[in-house]
Design a protein around this motif. Structure first.
Motif, PDB file in Angstrom:
ATOM      1  N   UNK A 250      -2.812   1.146  12.985  1.00 32.91           N
ATOM      2  CA  UNK A 250      -1.732   0.441  12.492  1.00 32.91           C
ATOM      3  C   UNK A 250      -1.014  -0.078  13.116  1.00 32.91           C
TER       4      UNK A 250
ATOM      5  N   UNK B 127      -2.616  -3.545  14.581  1.00 26.28           N
ATOM      6  CA  UNK B 127      -2.957  -4.566  13.824  1.00 26.28           C
ATOM      7  C   UNK B 127      -2.031  -5.713  13.732  1.00 26.28           C
TER       8      UNK B 127
ATOM      9  N   UNK C 130      -1.599  -7.948  11.767  1.00 23.60           N
ATOM     10  CA  UNK C 130      -0.776  -8.533  10.622  1.00 23.60           C
ATOM     11  C   UNK C 130      -1.434  -9.626   9.737  1.00 23.60           C
TER      12      UNK C 130
ATOM     13  N   UNK D 249      -4.374 -10.374   8.374  1.00 18.04           N
ATOM     14  CA  UNK D 249      -5.228 -10.110   7.027  1.00 18.04           C
ATOM     15  C   UNK D 249      -4.740  -8.761   6.240  1.00 18.04           C
ATOM     16  N   UNK D 250      -4.975  -8.839   4.939  1.00 17.77           N
ATOM     17  CA  UNK D 250      -4.428  -8.043   3.975  1.00 17.77           C
ATOM     18  C   UNK D 250      -5.129  -6.750   4.339  1.00 17.77           C
ATOM     19  N   UNK D 251      -6.301  -6.508   4.287  1.00 10.74           N
ATOM     20  CA  UNK D 251      -6.744  -5.267   4.242  1.00 10.74           C
ATOM     21  C   UNK D 251      -6.482  -4.476   5.604  1.00 10.74           C
TER      22      UNK D 251
ATOM     23  N   UNK E  90      -3.814  -5.081   7.740  1.00  8.38           N
ATOM     24  CA  UNK E  90      -2.348  -4.710   7.675  1.00  8.38           C
ATOM     25  C   UNK E  90      -1.823  -3.574   6.800  1.00  8.38           C
ATOM     26  N   UNK E  91      -2.569  -3.822   5.627  1.00 12.45           N
ATOM     27  CA  UNK E  91      -1.633  -3.086   4.397  1.00 12.45           C
ATOM     28  C   UNK E  91      -2.646  -1.794   4.206  1.00 12.45           C
ATOM     29  N   UNK E  92      -3.972  -1.929   4.312  1.00 18.06           N
ATOM     30  CA  UNK E  92      -4.839  -1.053   4.071  1.00 18.06           C
ATOM     31  C   UNK E  92      -5.062   0.181   5.106  1.00 18.06           C
TER      32      UNK E  92
ATOM     33  N   UNK F 148      -2.196   1.190   6.758  1.00 15.06           N
ATOM     34  CA  UNK F 148      -1.112   1.766   6.332  1.00 15.06           C
ATOM     35  C   UNK F 148      -1.226   2.475   5.162  1.00 15.06           C
ATOM     36  N   UNK F 149      -1.946   2.260   4.103  1.00 12.28           N
ATOM     37  CA  UNK F 149      -2.160   3.234   3.159  1.00 12.28           C
ATOM     38  C   UNK F 149      -3.009   4.272   3.287  1.00 12.28           C
TER      39      UNK F 149
END
Lengths: 620, 234
Positions: free
Chosen positions: A474, A477, A479, A481-483, A485-487, A489-490
């Motif tokens: 995390x 990354x 940062x 691409x979405x999957x 960066x955000x994936x 993290x989630x």
């Protein structure tokens, strides 16, 4: 030193420096790799030099025979001093041991028992380095030279046959023949991808575009991995020689070593090696009179993990921020500055001189069907013999962990080994007999990666381990691409909830679903492999996840929210040690009386658990 | 022209076209948030992924970058593809739960709400503002700051952007309308900075930022009196 202009001059020079040293005379190798340096090996080397002078042994041992070498691998027992030609290996040496080493061993060939290896099982003492079990099963074609080379001396490298592969390639082989040799050797990239190096070179050579680049990827960033560091620090010329041969084969005039700035010794030694190679005429114009010219620049990376990814590495080299781009066109066609580029990792390059010297046939005689040669692993974690091991492909995980690594210390039970770095996978005990090669590890849901091997025992919580690696990724990354960066993290947030006892039954399905979508959807390999630790731990240790979610228990006793420390009155002797070490006064009691721990105050730092000699502290 | 199969249909596309473009020409809708024909390929939002099969190998690629090839089989709505898109839109909704363009994509994908707790940031990091500023306008007044989850679009050192010409391209190109721009009393405010506007000599209307006009004159070597009037009065 004047430039070596021809092959004959190189051989002549080699003979001269070989003649300068009587093989029967004493050579002292002191590990000056990062680990041993941190343990004070520089001072030990200085003390040995002084002591030899003051004991009047300068004639017996010349100053140049006291070598500060690269890492010999047995980091667990450093600082290491080996005295040749006998190969007497002293472990855990301190400055205080030096006068005795000099007066007894160097002056009189007497062995100092307490400094040699003692087998923990048989209690037998082993004097020679090559006979220590840690080394016995290894085949140290790459790392083995570290013991004999002063990492700042090109003469040492040449004395041991260095640059003879380059001479052979330039004089007796056409570029295509060099490439064919590497293809026939079946050398696969050691950085993690395992792509056949020879075919990479072939594509780069045949790609349209000029200039062509060769790059050495020394951006080793996996937690716990230090293979490339040891090679570049200890034997930088082997990497340079590989790169020069590669450049000749590909038709490149410009090379780069991309090395992380956190490896200052590797930067220093590689820079020095480049200067020496230039001075000797092994880099620059008209190398060894062949007409071929090539030079290498060192570029230091800022420590972003993602810059080990090829397209991010190119971006960083080009002066942009290290962000990957989609790789639907290969770097061999459009790499650095959109020119054909062969990017190989440190260990891959170091294999090249071996292949050219000994031949493809010799090389692919080592290893398995799909993975040839040796591989260096950094064996870390819950293992008795922490260090670097070089083993033939196909050796089993069990052999590495038990025969070489000496198993899990403290009588604890082995639980898993993480291979392939943060985005590799955790392999459980039932697969310990798997032969280590690129394809077999992939089948288990892990990967070879660049060679990190982190051993975990019964005290490691696999949910916590997965969470640790996700946290690392995390933070690393880029940062873009979405999957990724955000994936990530989630996913990490879900693991946080599970480890704090707030996990829900459906979280496991969510993690599985997210993991696959992140792998499928991410732009580069960082995101494309980031869920692996979660996926493999869920695959092999699902019961641990379920225990956290259903029973609100951490079976390994790691996750703070789910554990309680208490004192077993049967075992407590009232020694008061727990009360003394407790930083928050949660453990209390009168001396010689049974102690207690106040759970409301306890911060679960484990200090009492670690310090209790009577097994009285229990984790519930 | 090359022939390929997309969702079972044979379609033709010019060589070098991206799969996204080929799909759009064939009236096959693929959602996306970071691709823009005026900009170089980027491939960051990952909404436009498709599944391709080429020489018996199946994989997921970003259709905004991957180019058409003869005989390629493309599935724009496979289960794997839809899973990636659903995840991406749910993740983006956690950053920006309300923007109609995101809600529309979510609705089309059958996503009613994001399973992830909202942590509102507004910006979805498609990078169109930064890339437009660099590639189209040519000034690079804004860029990324930080990395990973902390990455954001920012001006240098968080100060008034010295290279900004207040053209507003970033504001107009933003797909989720999170770059505010306001005009009042002959002043345009963008990136927390006031930029005076040029008054038309004839009609007295404010028509463009002074800095933008200066930039154009410099770029194209135009006389100082150029742009003294607005487009209507010129």
């Amino acid at each position: 030193m004047k430039k070596i202009k021809t092959l004959e001059e190189l051989e002549q020079f080699r003979k001269e420096i070989q003649a300068q040293r009587d093989p029967k005379k004493t050579v002292i190798s002191i590990c000056a790799g990062t680990g041993c340096l941190a343990l004070g090996s520089k001072k030990i080397a200085g003390a040995i030099k002084e002591e030899i002078q003051s004991q009047g042994l300068s004639l017996k041992v010349e100053l140049s025979a006291i070598k500060e070498t690269g890492c010999p691998g047995f980091c667990e027992r450093g600082p290491i001093v080996v005295i040749y030609p006998e190969g007497t290996c002293y472990l855990g040496v301190t400055v205080e041991d030096v006068p005795e080493i000099v007066s007894k061993t160097i002056a009189n060939n007497e062995i100092i028992e307490r400094l040699v290896y003692k087998d923990p099982d048989t209690k037998e003492r082993v004097v020679k380095d090559s006979e220590i079990p840690f080394y016995k099963k290894q085949q140290r074609y790459l790392l083995g030279k570290n013991n004999f080379i002063d990492s700042k001396s090109i003469e040492d490298y040449i004395r041991l046959g260095g640059y003879s592969a380059l001479a052979k390639a330039l004089s007796a082989m056409k570029p295509d023949e060099v490439i064919q040799e590497v293809i026939d050797a079946d050398l696969r990239g050691r950085g993690g991808g395992g792509f056949p190096a020879g075919w990479k070179w072939h594509s780069t050579r045949n790609a349209e575009g000029d200039p062509k680049y060769v790059i050495c990827n020394a951006d080793e960033g996996d937690p716990g991995a230090f293979m490339d560091r040891a090679l570049l620090e200890g034997n930088p010329h082997s990497v340079l020689e590989g790169m020069i041969i590669g450049a000749y084969a590909i038709g490149s005039r410009d090379g780069y070593i991309y090395v992380r700035n956190e490896y200052p010794l590797a930067v220093t030694n590689a820079t020095l090696a480049l200067d020496q190679a230039r001075e000797f005429g092994l880099l620059g114009e008209n190398i060894l009179g062949s007409g071929f010219g090539f030079d290498i620049k060192i570029m230091r990376g800022g420590g972003a993990f993602v810059c080990g990814e090829s397209s991010a590495l190119f971006a960083s080299l080009e002066g942009r921020s290290g962000e990957p781009r989609a790789k639907y066109i290969h770097a061999t066609d459009k790499g650095l500055w959109d020119k054909p580029t062969s990017l190989n990792n440190v260990e891959t390059w170091a294999n090249v001189p071996l292949i050219i010297n000994k031949g493809a046939k010799w090389y692919n005689g080592i290893g398995t069907e799909g993975s040839k040669g040796t591989k260096i692993f950094s064996l870390v974690g819950k293992i008795s013999n922490t260090g670097l091991v070089e083993v033939p492909m196909g050796i089993t995980l069990r052999e590495i962990i038990y025969d070489i690594g000496g198993g899990v210390p403290g009588g604890k039970k082995f639980k898993a080994v993480q291979t392939g770095g943060p985005s590799g996978g955790c392999i459980p005990a039932k697969h310990l007999d798997t032969p280590v090669d690129f394809d077999e590890l992939t089948k288990l849901g892990s990967m070879m990666g660049s060679g990190g091997m982190i051993v975990m025992d019964e005290n490691n919580c696999m949910v916590d381990v997965a969470n640790y690696f996700l946290k690392f990724l995390e933070e690393e990354s880029c940062g873009k691409c979405t999957p990724c960066r955000e994936g990530i993290l989630q996913m990490r947030k879900i693991l946080d909830l599970i480890t704090s006892g707030e996990g829900k039954e459906e979280d496991l399905d969510t993690l599985e679903w997210m993991g696959q979508a992140i792998i499928d959807g991410s732009l580069c390999a960082l995101g494309g492999s980031a869920p692996n630790p979660v996926i493999t731990t869920m695959r092999y240790f699902r019961d641990e996840y379920e225990a956290h979610i259903r029973d609100k228990k951490c079976p390994a006793g790691v996750c703070k929210a789910l554990i309680k420390f208490s004192i077993d009155p049967e075992n407590c002797t009232g020694c008061h040690l727990c009360a003394r070490i407790c930083p928050v006064e949660a453990a209390t009691g009168e001396k010689k009386e049974i102690h207690t721990i106040d759970d409301d105050i306890c911060i679960k730092c484990r200090a009492c658990y670690e310090v209790c000699k009577f097994d009285a502290i229990k984790i519930m | 022209m090359v022939t390929l199969t997309m969702d079972g249909r044979k379609i033709e596309a010019p060589e070098g076209a991206t799969l996204l473009k080929a799909a759009n020409s064939a009236n096959i809708e693929i959602p996306q948030l970071c691709s823009n024909e005026e900009l170089e390929h980027y491939g960051a939002c990952r909404l436009c992924v498709v599944e391709i099969t080429h020489k018996n190998r199946t994989r997921i690629v970003a259709s905004c970058i991957y180019e058409v090839a003869e005989g390629l089989e493309v599935n724009t709505r496979s289960e794997r593809v839809l899973n990636v898109r659903k995840l991406v839109i749910e993740l983006l909704l956690a950053r920006n739960p309300r923007h109609p363009s995101l809600l529309k994509i979510a609705e089309d994908l059958g996503v009613k709400k994001s399973r992830f707790e909202a942590e509102i940031k507004g910006c979805i990091l498609c990078g169109q503002c930064i890339r437009t500023c660099r590639e189209v306008v040519g000034v690079s007044a804004i860029g990324y700051e930080g990395r990973g989850i902390n990455k954001r679009v920012a001006t240098p050192f968080e100060e008034s952007p010295p290279d900004c010409i207040a053209c507003g391209s970033c504001h107009f190109v933003c797909p989720v309308d999170v770059i505010p721009m306001k005009e009042k009393d002959g002043v345009r405010n963008i990136w927390k900075t006031d930029f005076p506007l040029q008054k038309c000599e004839s009609c007295g209307r404010y028509f463009a930022p002074v800095k933008q006009l200066e930039y154009f004159r410099e770029q194209y070597n135009l006389p100082p009196e150029q742009f003294s009037k607005c487009t209507h009065c010129r």
